[in-house]
Design a protein around this motif. Structure first.
Motif, PDB file in Angstrom:
ATOM      1  N   ARG A 257       0.822  -1.209   0.000  1.00  0.00           N
ATOM      2  CA  ARG A 257       0.000   0.000   0.000  1.00  0.00           C
ATOM      3  C   ARG A 257       0.861   1.266   0.000  1.00  0.00           C
ATOM      4  NH1 ARG A 257      -4.721  -2.139   4.257  1.00  0.00           N
ATOM      5  NH2 ARG A 257      -5.881  -3.313   2.661  1.00  0.00           N
ATOM      6  N   ARG A 260       2.053   1.864  -3.549  1.00  0.00           N
ATOM      7  CA  ARG A 260       1.023   2.465  -4.404  1.00  0.00           C
ATOM      8  C   ARG A 260       0.859   3.954  -4.086  1.00  0.00           C
ATOM      9  NH1 ARG A 260      -3.121  -0.474  -6.967  1.00  0.00           N
ATOM     10  NH2 ARG A 260      -2.552  -2.658  -7.280  1.00  0.00           N
ATOM     11  N   SER A 261       0.802   4.278  -2.823  1.00  0.00           N
ATOM     12  CA  SER A 261       0.606   5.668  -2.418  1.00  0.00           C
ATOM     13  C   SER A 261       1.757   6.547  -2.895  1.00  0.00           C
ATOM     14  CB  SER A 261       0.484   5.739  -0.888  1.00  0.00           C
ATOM     15  OG  SER A 261       0.347   7.069  -0.453  1.00  0.00           O
ATOM     16  N   ARG A 263       4.315   5.801  -5.230  1.00  0.00           N
ATOM     17  CA  ARG A 263       4.612   5.793  -6.669  1.00  0.00           C
ATOM     18  C   ARG A 263       3.526   6.497  -7.477  1.00  0.00           C
ATOM     19  NH1 ARG A 263       9.732   5.198  -7.722  1.00  0.00           N
ATOM     20  NH2 ARG A 263       9.278   4.357  -9.800  1.00  0.00           N
ATOM     21  N   PHE A 264       2.304   6.543  -6.987  1.00  0.00           N
ATOM     22  CA  PHE A 264       1.252   7.299  -7.668  1.00  0.00           C
ATOM     23  C   PHE A 264       1.629   8.773  -7.749  1.00  0.00           C
ATOM     24  CE2 PHE A 264      -2.604   9.907  -7.500  1.00  0.00           C
ATOM     25  CZ  PHE A 264      -3.320   9.419  -8.590  1.00  0.00           C
ATOM     26  N   ASN A 316      -4.985  10.716  -4.894  1.00  0.00           N
ATOM     27  CA  ASN A 316      -4.385   9.472  -4.414  1.00  0.00           C
ATOM     28  C   ASN A 316      -5.426   8.609  -3.707  1.00  0.00           C
ATOM     29  OD1 ASN A 316      -2.513   7.511  -3.504  1.00  0.00           O
ATOM     30  ND2 ASN A 316      -0.934   9.059  -3.277  1.00  0.00           N
ATOM     31  N   ASN A 320      -6.295   4.943  -4.931  1.00  0.00           N
ATOM     32  CA  ASN A 320      -5.785   3.801  -4.175  1.00  0.00           C
ATOM     33  C   ASN A 320      -6.631   3.380  -2.985  1.00  0.00           C
ATOM     34  OD1 ASN A 320      -3.377   3.231  -5.698  1.00  0.00           O
ATOM     35  ND2 ASN A 320      -2.569   5.172  -4.941  1.00  0.00           N
ATOM     36  N   ARG A 323     -10.471   3.322  -5.391  1.00  0.00           N
ATOM     37  CA  ARG A 323     -10.104   2.538  -6.571  1.00  0.00           C
ATOM     38  C   ARG A 323     -10.833   3.003  -7.831  1.00  0.00           C
ATOM     39  NH1 ARG A 323      -7.270  -2.019  -4.724  1.00  0.00           N
ATOM     40  NH2 ARG A 323      -6.574  -2.233  -6.888  1.00  0.00           N
ATOM     41  N   TYR A 562       3.599  -1.824 -10.099  1.00  0.00           N
ATOM     42  CA  TYR A 562       2.648  -0.701 -10.003  1.00  0.00           C
ATOM     43  C   TYR A 562       2.977   0.384 -11.020  1.00  0.00           C
ATOM     44  CZ  TYR A 562      -0.403   2.902  -8.207  1.00  0.00           C
ATOM     45  OH  TYR A 562      -1.384   3.857  -8.115  1.00  0.00           O
ATOM     46  N   CYS A 566       0.397   2.037 -13.890  1.00  0.00           N
ATOM     47  CA  CYS A 566       0.203   3.468 -14.142  1.00  0.00           C
ATOM     48  C   CYS A 566       0.472   3.810 -15.607  1.00  0.00           C
ATOM     49  CB  CYS A 566       1.115   4.295 -13.234  1.00  0.00           C
ATOM     50  SG  CYS A 566       0.654   4.268 -11.493  1.00  0.00           S
TER      51      CYS A 566
END
Length: 980
Positions: A257, A260-261, A263-264, A316, A320, A323, A562, A566
């Motif tokens: 998690r 994801r947070s 790299r977004f 974000n 994430n 979704r 991930y 993206c």
């Protein structure tokens, strides 16, 4: 033994401590029996004052020792064993103590009182030391958060100078202890869980465990809560040794998690480096925090989560947590997208979302809704609460077990915006409670460019939550494991106690207020430190790799996976050609709209009901349906008056409202009326809730007796809030189109303090967010000499905001004050029978209408000025010369019906008359529309008060003079001749 029990009973303070004992260290049945036999008695000849160690709070400690001794004499020090045995033998408490025998010496020969008097000062020291330890433990529980390592930057300016934190090894002297006491063993009180399975610990270990529980990366504020059970629950969650533990799988999930947070945000920065996005850098742990709360809540049975948040991190969270498809988010950055025809739209970081998906942790479906929000950061708070309440209402969730709300806040707004306080004070009101909200504060330690020392007067931004006894969990956001633990506890708290709770994520903002802002202008030292700060994902990955939880290769593969997701979404996003706002709708109304987003039916059906129904509802309004219910004598006269009106087939305003509400309820449509004093009505006209004059809190709501299978009627007095309560009702109305939700201002002027909700949500919500709403505002309005704050509901503001589109929502009703009891302001049952409709215009039905060609003037008006006009017309004998036409619906403007009236009176001049001042009221709105209706063939004159800054005069005589002047102008048939 009875002697000891009565002695302790005399001194034992009356506290609520006993229920807490069962939560921590259960007593044996013998101990419980002993407690039950305690009976307060008058002091015997033994003076309690002569026993210094039994005075004050030390009795609690003596009682603790006594209970432990009852369980097993070996549980206590030998000196206490001798003390209790001697007391049982009849010795006074002050002389019952014997020091333990030195080595090689027995107690033989030491008998009677002479043998008991030895070393009395030692027992006092023993008690004092144990009390000191108890005080030290309590100090950590109360103030440990003062020295917790909460700030990732280690520069926090939280100021506790007025409350120095005297805890830690170096401060034991403050409590009368010395360094030599650190290795002494002390029995632990029942108000701590640091012992685990041990009942006594050395002082050094006690301090170490307290430091671990309260002074690391989690700071707990809870000792202001006045419920012992709740305090014990929190202590157990944070004090129990080794309780902050996670499984291998939980740690791996946390890392995924965090990837994801993080790299977004990095992906958005690479692709759109010059675009505002209000990224989450510096608080990336927010995403796992929210997902942890949702996971835990879903496991507890929650099926729907409604969220509100400001703009920081919103994209974000959409990506994430909720979704939303990444390509739908990425396409928002494309400046070449064509705007859809749904409205004006809004910036991407204000938009909402509605999504139902499977929760992988609980294996249950959960519906997630993120409400659209304007830049008025906390304005969405009551809206979320209202929508949550509505969803709970419609699914019969009376305890908040299925539907819950999460509110996110910024630190500066949480402390600075009054709506936060207003919303907190709705949290436990019967008709407004959502049974506990989890508040998550993204504490940047700065608001735009303003540091906390200039932004608030309290140490923490979260201090406002203390007013409702909400526990506050401060946590260092650079420790994601601590964040996850705190969020688990917060979700458990809400599920257990159904009360509000606050998670304060102490973090930082790596960029400026937005990505284009330069923070070094105003916070150079903070941002020098931020530039040195290692990213939280890097810290976590290094830690978990060192622990062997994941390998470096596994970590890098997860990051690459991930990144690939993206990139693929970015490629797909380029196929989007049109910007569809409806994809971001947070409150769908299934079945209400066509596929094109238009209401399926815009026709106005007949609103009439049968005579039998009118009589039935009228009789309910005039009755007290419950037996043996005593009402006020004055109310008896009001109900009798209603019965007389039913017999005469007429309705005043209050009875007409009863007919409207009652008939809707009978048809299964829920009606909710909310606001200050709406149950009785500000003007003592409504009386929808009857109060028994002899039984406290016994009430009767006759409207709920209309029909056995009717919809429920909710009428509820609100807190003294306009902003918060109107926002709440707006949120409630948002959940369904099949309900009538009304908010009534105490006086029309009072919507001033709710203007943010009106401007940002009501008037523009559909254009910005495709958000439909059926909220009705009832605004008592009228110039009656009551001063500037009790006269005008500022109709000009609402008319200015209207776009005259046939789809205008919502409905603003300017309700009367003096007309509530006006003898001529009544309607016949004939106006309410089947086939009748709402009348957008009410033409003149007097002599003027019979001979329209003779009419010299047509006065158009709206509201209560009509009754002043017809009275003046009659007094002047001008019934044949002047027609008075009422425009009941101002927006959308009834061009068709106005044209019928102007065409009927072709020889008359046209006047708009209003009691409001010329720069206020309706004139600027209606004049151009009437002129358009008549193709500018005639002028439209004005009769009313002159322009003014205030809505009304505060002088009664001036009010009457102004009224007479405008009436003179309206009926002076020569007044406007020669004027252009």
């Amino acid at each position: 033994m009875h002697r000891l029990r009565t002695t302790v009973a005399r001194l034992r303070p009356l506290t609520a401590a006993q229920p807490a004992q069962s939560l921590s260290q259960p007593r044996s049945s013998a101990a419980e029996g002993g407690l039950r036999t305690f009976q307060p008695v008058r002091c015997s000849n033994t003076s309690v004052a002569a026993e210094p160690f039994l005075n004050g709070t030390s009795t609690n400690y003596v009682e603790e020792m006594y209970y432990a001794w009852l369980e097993n004499p070996r549980n206590v020090h030998k000196s206490w064993d001798i003390f209790f045995r001697n007391t049982n033998a009849g010795a006074p408490p002050g002389v019952a103590y014997q020091s333990p025998p030195p080595l090689g010496r027995t107690l033989q020969g030491l008998t009677g009182v002479q043998g008991l008097i030895q070393a009395q000062p030692n027992v006092e020291k023993l008690v004092e030391d144990h009390l000191a330890v108890q005080s030290l433990i309590r100090a950590y529980q109360v103030r440990g958060h003062h020295i917790a390592k909460l700030d990732p930057l280690d520069i926090s300016c939280v100021d506790f100078d007025d409350a120095p934190c005297t805890i830690g090894f170096q401060n034991v002297g403050f409590y009368g202890l010395t360094e030599s006491d650190l290795d002494k063993v002390f029995r632990l009180p029942t108000t701590t869980f640091i012992g685990g399975n041990e009942s006594a610990l050395p002082l050094r270990e006690i301090i170490h465990r307290l430091e671990t529980a309260y002074c690391q990366h989690i700071g707990v504020e809870f000792m202001f809560i006045n419920d012992v059970e709740q305090c014990q629950w929190i202590r157990q969650k944070f004090e129990t040794p080794g309780i902050v533990q996670f499984s291998l799988e939980e740690k791996r999930t946390l890392l995924a998690r965090m990837i994801r947070s993080t790299r977004f945000e990095e992906f958005l920065q690479r692709k759109w480096s010059s675009e505002k996005r209000f990224g989450l850098e510096g608080c990336e742990s927010l995403v796992p925090a929210l997902k942890t709360i949702i996971d835990k809540s879903s496991q507890s049975g929650v099926e729907s989560v409604i969220m509100g948040m400001p703009h920081r991190g919103r994209l974000n969270v959409l990506a994430n947590v909720i979704r939303k498809e990444l390509d739908q988010i990425f396409c928002q950055f494309d400046s070449k997208l064509e705007a859809a025809d749904e409205g004006s739209g809004d910036v991407k970081y204000h938009l909402g979302m509605y999504h139902k998906r499977m929760n992988r942790v609980s294996d249950k479906y959960v519906t997630l809704s993120l409400m659209a929000n304007p830049s008025h950061l906390e304005a969405v708070d009551p809206v979320v609460q209202g929508k949550t309440k509505a969803e709970q209402f419609y699914c019969g969730d009376t305890e908040g077990k299925k539907v819950m709300s999460i509110l996110l806040h910024g630190d500066a707004a949480f402390a600075g915006q009054g709506i936060v306080y207003e919303t907190f004070h709705l949290s436990d009101l019967p008709s407004y409670t959502t049974h506990g909200t989890i508040h998550v504060v993204v504490n940047n330690q700065i608001g735009f460019t303003t540091d906390p020392r200039m932004a608030r007067s309290s140490p923490y931004p979260t201090d406002v939550a203390r007013v409702v006894n909400a526990p506050i969990f401060h946590v260092n956001a650079d420790n994601p494991e601590a964040v996850m633990y705190v969020c688990n506890v917060a979700a458990e708290w809400r599920n257990t106690f159904h009360k509000d709770v606050v998670v304060d994520l102490v973090c930082y903002r790596r960029n400026g207020h937005n990505e284009m802002d330069e923070p070094m202008f105003t916070q150079p030292l903070m941002y020098k430190q931020i530039k040195k700060q290692k990213g939280v994902l890097q810290k976590l990955s290094e830690k978990l790799i060192a622990e062997g939880i994941v390998t470096t290769q596994e970590f890098e593969e997860e990051v690459a996976r991930y990144d690939r997701i993206c990139e693929e979404a970015y490629t797909r996003s380029k196929d989007e050609k049109i910007l569809h706002i409806k994809h971001w709708l947070d409150s769908p109304w299934p079945g209400f709209f066509t596929l094109e987003g238009q209401p399926k039916n815009m026709s106005c059906p007949s609103t009439g009901i049968s005579e039998d129904e009118l009589v039935h509802i009228g009789n309910i309004a005039a009755s007290v349906p419950e037996k043996d219910f005593t009402i006020h004598g004055g109310l008896s006269r009001i109900l009798k008056g209603r019965a007389n009106m039913v017999g005469q087939r007429v309705c005043d305003w209050a009875l007409g409202e009863y007919m409207a509400f009652g008939s809707l309820l009978k048809d299964g449509i829920h009606v909710r009326l909310s606001g200050q004093d709406v149950e009785r009505g500000t003007f003592s006209h409504r009386h929808h809730v009857l109060h028994d004059q002899n039984v406290d809190k016994r009430i009767c709501i006759p409207m709920n007796y209309v029909s056995p299978d009717q919809a429920p009627y909710t009428v509820c007095n609100s807190s003294l809030s306009e902003f918060g309560v109107l926002g709440f009702e707006l949120g409630f109305a948002m959940a369904s189109p099949d309900a009538l939700v009304l908010w009534e201002a105490q006086f029309g002027d009072f919507h001033n303090t709710a203007q943010c909700i009106i401007d940002q949500f009501i008037s523009s919500g559909q254009a910005k967010w495709v958000r439909q709403n059926g909220i009705v505002l009832l605004l008592p309005h009228g110039m009656e000499g009551m001063g500037p704050e009790h006269s005008s509901a500022r109709p000009e503001r609402f008319l200015q905001m209207c776009n005259d589109d046939p789809d205008v929502f919502p409905l603003i009703v300017f309700t009367p004050k003096s007309l509530l009891r006006h003898p001529e302001a009544k309607s016949s049952f004939d106006d309410m029978l089947p086939g009748t409709h709402f009348r957008r215009i009410i033409p003149d039905d007097g002599p003027a209408a019979a001979s329209p060609e003779k009419v010299k003037r047509v006065i158009f008006c709206t509201g209560k000025i009509y009754y002043e006009l017809i009275r003046e017309r009659k007094n002047r004998g001008m019934d044949d010369d002047v027609a008075v036409v009422r425009i009941e619906q101002l927006s959308p403007f009834p061009f068709d019906l106005v044209k019928l009236e102007t065409d009927r009176y072709l020889n008359a001049d046209l006047v708009w008359c209003q009691e409001e001042h010329k720069n206020q009221g309706y004139y600027d709105y209606v004049k151009p529309r009437i002129r358009t209706t008549i193709s500018h063939s005639r002028p439209v004159w004005y009769a009313g008060r002159d322009p003014a800054a205030a809505p009304a005069t505060g002088n009664k005589q001036t009010h009457l003079t102004e009224l007479q002047r405008l009436l003179d102008t309206a009926f002076d048939l020569e007044a406007f001749y020669g004027k252009v």
